[in-house]
Enzyme design. Structure first.
Site, PDB file in Angstrom:
ATOM      1  NE  ARG A   4      -3.021   0.265   3.235  1.00 54.18           N
ATOM      2  CZ  ARG A   4      -2.417   0.331   4.427  1.00 54.18           C
ATOM      3  NH1 ARG A   4      -1.682   1.367   4.753  1.00 54.18           N
ATOM      4  NH2 ARG A   4      -2.549  -0.652   5.285  1.00 54.18           N
ATOM      5  CE1 TYR A  39     -14.612  11.022 -17.080  1.00 53.76           C
ATOM      6  CE2 TYR A  39     -14.399  11.156 -14.702  1.00 53.76           C
ATOM      7  CZ  TYR A  39     -14.636  10.414 -15.843  1.00 53.76           C
ATOM      8  OH  TYR A  39     -14.895   9.083 -15.739  1.00 53.76           O
ATOM      9  CG  ASP A  65      -7.825  15.867 -15.779  1.00 49.79           C
ATOM     10  OD1 ASP A  65      -7.102  15.224 -16.567  1.00 49.79           O
ATOM     11  OD2 ASP A  65      -8.878  15.408 -15.290  1.00 49.79           O
ATOM     12  CE  LYS A 108     -10.700   7.662 -18.965  1.00 58.94           C
ATOM     13  NZ  LYS A 108     -11.024   8.965 -18.415  1.00 58.94           N
TER      14      LYS A 108
END
Ligand code: PLP
Length: 387
Positions: free
Chosen positions: A53, A105, A177, A202
């Site tokens: 983690r 988005y 972004d 993406k």
């Protein structure tokens, strides 16, 4: 076996940074460290890794590569783009003032307006209007300005350099972004931004087979906070996804060039078609912010939106008649995708707000893949006849 990487160019970085051969057996393709934990020599005396983690060697390789591609010092890879957003927002004191673009988005809008609205003070503005945005920054004095450029799905472009001049004046952080352009076509930190966020899902991964996100910055203090939150809250990218995305990044340059080449041809084809009202693509001179696009981007990417001269039913017939363009959310993969923002990606944005920012029911968003472009235009040609 550590490679020298000081004076190499983008495409070389994308292949070599984070991809040193295995120290033990020389494997040219690094292992996927599918491990949750790591042995320690003695209590608290470890080999640099304690628990996945917190850190994982495969993830570290991806983070090094992404930081280098964005000209940054640090990167934290997260389990999705939305996880990256949530860590950035949690890394600000409660009650912070956030100014966000109004055509972001859909998931970003949802997280800001239904989750973080309880914690922060959030405002929206059309950041492609530089003058209005600069004025608002000086009045509102935000702690963080969040922009997406180009936006999704209207491809509106915001001037990163101009906006960063204003955020610096009021000591606000500027987060960009950069999912649509990727560092191949646009590097916001070089233009004055403080933080870059990605949905690795993406173009960076590029093959529609993994989900991931990234926070990239050279601000040490900010990134220490991000690391602390990532470890404490848990949205860390898995070793396997890290491997897949690092593998995808090796072909980023050639893919982006081909996405763009196909997009320019398709945009021109669609623009001249009688059933098309208009095409929104940053590489067309008709794009409202074409000048800014040319100034801050080294290419125009593979995303475009099209307004068809038809109603909802006609748009549906068109989509149904397509053969190669798959009807799906998401974008940036090698295969061409098509979607209807009003009913799909932006369904979570209320209709009134949606229409006020220009997302009409007949708007179609296209993620142009890297297939043979004649096949793609032929597919459109057939489907447009069905309108
Ligand atoms: C997809 C996307 C996101 C969200 O990323 P996930 O990996 O799906 O969580 C954020 N911003 C943009 C521009 C996107 O396209």
């Amino acid at each position: 076996m550590k490679k020298k990487t000081n004076n190499i160019n983008f495409n070389t970085k994308s292949i070599h940074i984070g991809s040193d051969p295995d120290k033990i057996n020389g494997a040219i393709s690094p292992a996927i460290y599918a491990t949750s934990t790591y042995i320690q020599k003695a209590p608290a005396d470890h080999y640099g890794y304690e628990y996945t983690r917190t850190h994982n060697p495969t993830r570290t390789r991806l983070e090094e590569c992404l930081a280098a591609l964005e000209s940054a010092k640090f990167c934290a890879a997260t389990s999705s783009g939305m996880a990256a957003l949530s860590l950035v927002l949690h890394n600000l004191p409660h009650g912070s003032k956030i100014l966000c673009g109004d055509d972001v988005y859909g998931g970003t809008y949802r997280q800001l307006t239904t989750i973080f609205n309880e914690i922060h003070n959030i405002g929206f503005i059309d950041t492609s209007d530089t003058k209005k945005t600069k004025k608002k920054i000086e009045e509102f004095k935000p702690d963080l300005v969040w922009i997406e450029t180009p936006t999704n799905p209207l491809l509106k472009i915001s001037d990163i350099k101009e906006i960063s001049a204003s955020t610096k004046k009021v000591k606000a952080l500027l987060a960009v972004d950069n999912t649509f352009m990727t560092p191949y076509f646009q590097r916001p930190l070089e233009l004055g931004a403080d933080i870059v966020i990605h949905s690795l899902t993406k173009y960076l991964n590029g093959h529609s087979d993994a989900l991931g996100g990234a926070i990239i910055s050279s601000n040490k203090k900010f990134m220490e906070g991000i690391r602390y939150l990532q470890n404490s809250m848990g949205p860390s990218l898995s070793p396997f996804e890290s491997f897949l995305i690092l593998r995808g990044i090796k072909t980023l340059g050639v893919r982006m060039e081909k996405h763009q080449e196909n997009s320019i041809k398709i945009a021109k084809y669609l623009e001249s078609h009688q059933k098309v009202e208009n095409v929104i693509y940053p590489g067309l001179k008709t794009h409202p912010q074409f000048k800014v696009a040319k100034k801050q981007m080294s290419g125009f990417g593979g995303m475009m939106s099209v307004n068809l001269k038809t109603n909802i039913a006609g748009a549906k017939r068109f989509i149904k008649a397509l053969n190669l363009f798959s009807l799906a959310e998401s974008l940036g993969g090698v295969e061409s995708l098509i979607e209807q923002p009003a009913t799909m990606t932006h369904a979570s944005v209320p209709k009134k707000i949606r229409e006020s920012i220009g997302i009409k029911d007949g708007l179609i968003r296209i993620s142009v893949g890297i297939e043979n472009v004649e096949d793609l235009t032929q597919d459109f040609d057939n489907a447009l006849k069905k309108i």
